[in-house]
Write a protein that holds these residues in place. Structure first.
Motif, PDB file in Angstrom:
ATOM      1  N   HIS A 140       0.817  -1.083   0.050  1.00 36.29           N
ATOM      2  CA  HIS A 140      -0.062   0.216   0.065  1.00 36.29           C
ATOM      3  C   HIS A 140       0.809   1.084   0.129  1.00 36.29           C
ATOM      4  O   HIS A 140       0.446   2.252  -0.750  1.00 36.29           O
ATOM      5  CB  HIS A 140      -0.798  -0.049   1.101  1.00 36.29           C
ATOM      6  N   LEU A 141       1.909   1.202   0.899  1.00 38.52           N
ATOM      7  CA  LEU A 141       2.638   2.440   0.886  1.00 38.52           C
ATOM      8  C   LEU A 141       3.749   2.604   0.011  1.00 38.52           C
ATOM      9  O   LEU A 141       3.677   3.856  -0.672  1.00 38.52           O
ATOM     10  CB  LEU A 141       3.818   2.243   2.184  1.00 38.52           C
ATOM     11  N   GLU A 142       4.085   1.768  -0.880  1.00 36.65           N
ATOM     12  CA  GLU A 142       4.902   1.749  -2.138  1.00 36.65           C
ATOM     13  C   GLU A 142       3.865   2.182  -3.288  1.00 36.65           C
ATOM     14  O   GLU A 142       4.350   3.205  -4.112  1.00 36.65           O
ATOM     15  CB  GLU A 142       5.567   0.390  -2.600  1.00 36.65           C
ATOM     16  N   ASN A 143       2.682   1.799  -3.220  1.00 34.22           N
ATOM     17  CA  ASN A 143       1.696   2.426  -4.337  1.00 34.22           C
ATOM     18  C   ASN A 143       1.403   3.749  -4.172  1.00 34.22           C
ATOM     19  O   ASN A 143       1.499   4.622  -5.267  1.00 34.22           O
ATOM     20  CB  ASN A 143       0.461   1.607  -4.482  1.00 34.22           C
ATOM     21  N   MET A 144       1.218   4.203  -2.770  1.00 35.33           N
ATOM     22  CA  MET A 144       0.910   5.470  -2.505  1.00 35.33           C
ATOM     23  C   MET A 144       2.105   6.502  -2.849  1.00 35.33           C
ATOM     24  O   MET A 144       2.158   7.598  -3.440  1.00 35.33           O
ATOM     25  CB  MET A 144       0.461   5.847  -1.321  1.00 35.33           C
ATOM     26  N   LEU A 147       2.309   6.951  -6.711  1.00 31.89           N
ATOM     27  CA  LEU A 147       1.232   8.020  -7.105  1.00 31.89           C
ATOM     28  C   LEU A 147       1.632   9.575  -6.797  1.00 31.89           C
ATOM     29  O   LEU A 147       1.552  10.256  -7.503  1.00 31.89           O
ATOM     30  CB  LEU A 147      -0.079   7.453  -6.620  1.00 31.89           C
ATOM     31  N   SER A 148       2.255   9.584  -5.382  1.00 35.03           N
ATOM     32  CA  SER A 148       2.431  10.955  -4.873  1.00 35.03           C
ATOM     33  C   SER A 148       3.774  11.385  -5.818  1.00 35.03           C
ATOM     34  O   SER A 148       3.649  12.727  -6.047  1.00 35.03           O
ATOM     35  CB  SER A 148       3.178  10.718  -3.338  1.00 35.03           C
ATOM     36  N   ARG A 149       4.681  10.574  -6.238  1.00 36.64           N
ATOM     37  CA  ARG A 149       5.710  11.043  -7.105  1.00 36.64           C
ATOM     38  C   ARG A 149       5.311  11.771  -8.284  1.00 36.64           C
ATOM     39  O   ARG A 149       6.023  12.444  -9.101  1.00 36.64           O
ATOM     40  CB  ARG A 149       6.793  10.301  -7.174  1.00 36.64           C
ATOM     41  N   LEU A 150       4.076  11.197  -8.778  1.00 38.84           N
ATOM     42  CA  LEU A 150       3.367  11.514 -10.048  1.00 38.84           C
ATOM     43  C   LEU A 150       2.716  12.547  -9.827  1.00 38.84           C
ATOM     44  O   LEU A 150       1.868  13.108 -11.015  1.00 38.84           O
ATOM     45  CB  LEU A 150       2.648  10.408 -10.622  1.00 38.84           C
ATOM     46  N   GLY A 151       2.694  13.270  -8.550  1.00 34.87           N
ATOM     47  CA  GLY A 151       1.800  14.352  -8.488  1.00 34.87           C
ATOM     48  C   GLY A 151       0.344  14.255  -7.940  1.00 34.87           C
ATOM     49  O   GLY A 151      -0.453  15.052  -7.642  1.00 34.87           O
ATOM     50  N   VAL A 152      -0.096  13.030  -7.511  1.00 34.72           N
ATOM     51  CA  VAL A 152      -1.219  12.627  -7.098  1.00 34.72           C
ATOM     52  C   VAL A 152      -1.224  13.142  -5.368  1.00 34.72           C
ATOM     53  O   VAL A 152      -0.369  12.604  -4.985  1.00 34.72           O
ATOM     54  CB  VAL A 152      -1.604  11.160  -7.174  1.00 34.72           C
TER      55      VAL A 152
END
Length: 197
Positions: A140-144, A147-152
Motif C-alpha cells: 500500500h505504501l509503495e503504491n501511494m 502516485l505521490s511522485r506522479l503528483g497525485v
C-alpha cells in the motif's frame, strides 16, 4: 462554475464523499459522479440507500442544490470523463480502496473510475485519493509513494481535534474540507487553526 469528478470505491467512508459532493454542488459546480459496485454496498450499509435506484438516490439527496450533478455508470467507458479532451478541474476518489489505488498506480483502466483517474494523471489534472485502510502494508505504501511522485495527492481521512468537534458530522466536514483544500475550493467546513492561546 467549475467541473469536478467525485468517485466512490468500496471502502467504508461514504459520508466523506457525500459531504464533498454536497459542498461542490452547493457552490454551484458541475459534479460528475462514479460509484463502483462495492461502493453501492457501502452506501446501503452506511446510508440505507436503495441500490436499485442509483441515479435517483443522488437526485433525492442533492437535487435542491444549485450545482449540476451528472451520474455515470461504472461500466460506461464511453462517458465524457473517459476522454482527455473533456476538461475538468480535478477528481477525487473518496473513499479509495487499496485495490483501486493499486490499479490507478499501475495504469489499469478496467472501469470508468480507473480510466478517469488515468486521464487525470496523463493530462496533469489534480487527482486526490482518500485511502481508507489500516494498517497499511508495504505494498500500500509503495503504491501511494509511486502516485505521490506522479503528483497525485494522497489525503488519508484523519480528522483533527484541535477545533474540539462535538459531533460525527463535524469530524466528517473536517476531512471533506481538507479534500476541498487540495482542489483549491474555498469553503467554511471546519475552523482553521489560528495559533495558540
Amino acid at each position: 462554475m467549475k467541473r469536478y469528478i467525485v468517485a466512490m470505491s468500496g471502502a467504508s467512508g461514504a459520508p466523506y464523499a457525500l459531504s464533498v459532493m454536497e459542498e461542490l454542488l452547493r457552490q454551484g459546480h458541475e459534479v460528475h459522479v462514479i460509484v463502483t459496485e462495492a461502493a453501492w454496498r457501502v452506501l446501503l450499509e452506511e446510508h440505507d440507500w436503495e441500490v436499485v435506484k442509483r441515479e435517483q438516490n443522488f437526485i433525492e439527496r442533492f437535487g435542491h442544490l444549485s450545482g449540476e450533478l451528472v451520474y455515470h455508470p461504472i461500466r460506461d467507458i464511453g462517458a465524457s470523463i473517459a476522454s482527455g479532451s473533456f476538461q475538468v478541474d480535478g477528481m477525487v476518489v473518496v473513499p479509495c480502496t487499496m485495490g483501486t489505488l493499486a490499479k490507478i498506480a499501475s495504469g489499469i483502466s478496467s472501469n470508468l473510475l480507473e480510466r478517469a483517474a488515468d486521464v487525470m494523471i496523463k493530462e496533469r489534472y489534480p487527482l486526490i485519493l482518500v485511502p481508507r485502510e489500516t494498517p497499511l502494508s508495504p505494498i500500500h505504501l509503495e503504491n501511494m509513494l509511486k502516485l505521490s511522485r506522479l503528483g497525485v495527492q494522497i489525503v488519508p481521512p484523519m480528522p483533527g481535534f484541535y477545533h474540539r468537534p462535538s459531533s460525527l458530522d463535524e469530524m466528517v466536514r473536517f476531512v471533506s474540507g481538507k479534500i476541498l483544500d487540495q482542489l483549491r475550493v474555498a469553503h467554511q467546513l471546519y475552523k482553521r487553526w489560528e495559533g495558540g492561546k
